[in-house]
Design an enzyme around this catalytic site. Structure first.
Site, PDB file in Angstrom:
ATOM      1  N   SER A   1      16.071   3.417   6.737  1.00  0.00           N
ATOM      2  CA  SER A   1      14.913   2.619   7.121  1.00  0.00           C
ATOM      3  C   SER A   1      15.035   2.157   8.577  1.00  0.00           C
ATOM      4  CB  SER A   1      14.756   1.438   6.154  1.00  0.00           C
ATOM      5  OG  SER A   1      13.499   0.839   6.299  1.00  0.00           O
TER       6      SER A   1
ATOM      7  N   ASP B   1       7.867   6.222  -1.899  1.00  0.00           N
ATOM      8  CA  ASP B   1       8.256   5.108  -1.040  1.00  0.00           C
ATOM      9  C   ASP B   1       7.010   4.304  -0.681  1.00  0.00           C
ATOM     10  OD1 ASP B   1       9.047   3.512   1.203  1.00  0.00           O
ATOM     11  OD2 ASP B   1      10.676   4.912   1.624  1.00  0.00           O
TER      12      ASP B   1
ATOM     13  N   HIS C   1      12.208   3.664  -1.934  1.00  0.00           N
ATOM     14  CA  HIS C   1      12.895   3.223  -0.713  1.00  0.00           C
ATOM     15  C   HIS C   1      14.268   2.615  -0.995  1.00  0.00           C
ATOM     16  CE1 HIS C   1      12.376   2.396   3.609  1.00  0.00           C
ATOM     17  NE2 HIS C   1      12.920   1.204   3.437  1.00  0.00           N
TER      18      HIS C   1
END
Length: 281
Positions: free
Chosen positions: A149, A225, A258
């Site tokens: 991320s 995600d 995620h």
């Protein structure tokens, strides 16, 4: 450059260790984690630097990803720094939000006060931390870099800016085009001000479009995600890679989100990918 031991735990024949030290780049006390595989007891080993995402510390990856078993097999050290400077005197977001300030250093060098006093994460990751690791541990100067991320953004931008320092790059769910997403715009405006020319030096799309020296790159992205379309935008990076002929492999993984469940599922692939370029396989 002195370091202070916090903890040491045996895992898969090697050792997971935590240390603190006074950082000259960040002007505060920092903590990092290192996994040393069993091979490090008799020889120097290469290093994978792992950069974590928003709200994380050095602990999230080491505790949740399950990377130590494969790192022990391959003979690869893993180093995980914190995600921002820390301490009572370190500036934070006035509103206390999770996506700016403490835990959200974005792996850049801030130029806007008051954040410029401490938020020099780019210099810390690229220069100070490797020098510290190589001075204190049985590691070589062979390095690769990965992250998740915000940390995926950090790994890609740092690798793209320093192709001579890293053998390979990888990322899970990276923020690919921070100049064009809410997380990135907030961070860049807060740390760098309004000059978008400064922003470009920390945007993977901009850096890849202007790259002259290529480093092999692997990106995994979950199709479920919830940040995919608004914040991550991997399609922007893929388009540039195709136009540029950049050696980027992006794998869309159906059904994954995620989380660290996603990372734990595919971390072995990433470690074996880096092992190829670190001459371990």
């Amino acid at each position: 450059m002195t370091i202070e031991s916090i903890s040491s735990t045996k895992a898969f024949g090697g050792w997971h260790k935590q240390y603190s030290h006074q950082s000259s780049a960040l002007n505060c006390t920092m903590r990092f984690a290192i996994y040393l595989p069993p091979q490090a007891e008799s020889q120097k080993v290469p290093v994978l630097y792992w950069l974590s995402g928003l709200t994380c510390t050095d602990e999230n990856f080491m505790q949740k990803a399950g990377a130590q078993r494969i790192a022990a097999e391959l003979g690869m050290a893993i180093v995980a720094p914190d995600t921002s400077p820390r301490g009572e005197n370190v500036a934070d977001d006035a509103d206390g939000t999770y996506d700016f300030g403490l835990g959200a250093g974005f792996y850049l060098n801030a130029t806007k006060p008051p954040f410029s006093q401490h938020y020099q994460m780019y210099d810390y990751v690229v220069n100070e931390l490797p020098a510290l690791i190589e001075a204190h541990f049985p590691v070589t100067e062979q390095r690769s870099i990965s992250g998740h991320s915000m940390g995926g953004h950090g790994a890609l931008t740092i690798g793209l800016k320093n192709p001579h320092k890293y053998n390979s790059l990888s990322a899970f769910s990276p923020i690919c085009h921070p100049m064009d997403c809410p997380w990135g715009i907030k961070a860049f405006r807060g740390y760098l001000g309004d000059d978008q020319q400064q922003w470009k030096q920390y945007d993977s799309c901009e850096l890849m479009a202007n790259s002259q020296q290529f480093v092999p790159a692997l990106v995994d992205q979950g199709s479920n995600d919830n940040f995919l379309n608004e914040q991550l935008k991997p399609q922007d990076l893929v388009k540039i890679a195709k136009d540029k002929g950049y050696p980027l492999e992006l794998r869309m993984q159906p059904g994954y989100d995620h989380s660290y469940y996603f990372i734990a599922t595919f971390i072995e692939d990433h470690l074996r990918f880096h092992a190829k370029y670190l001459s371990l396989s």
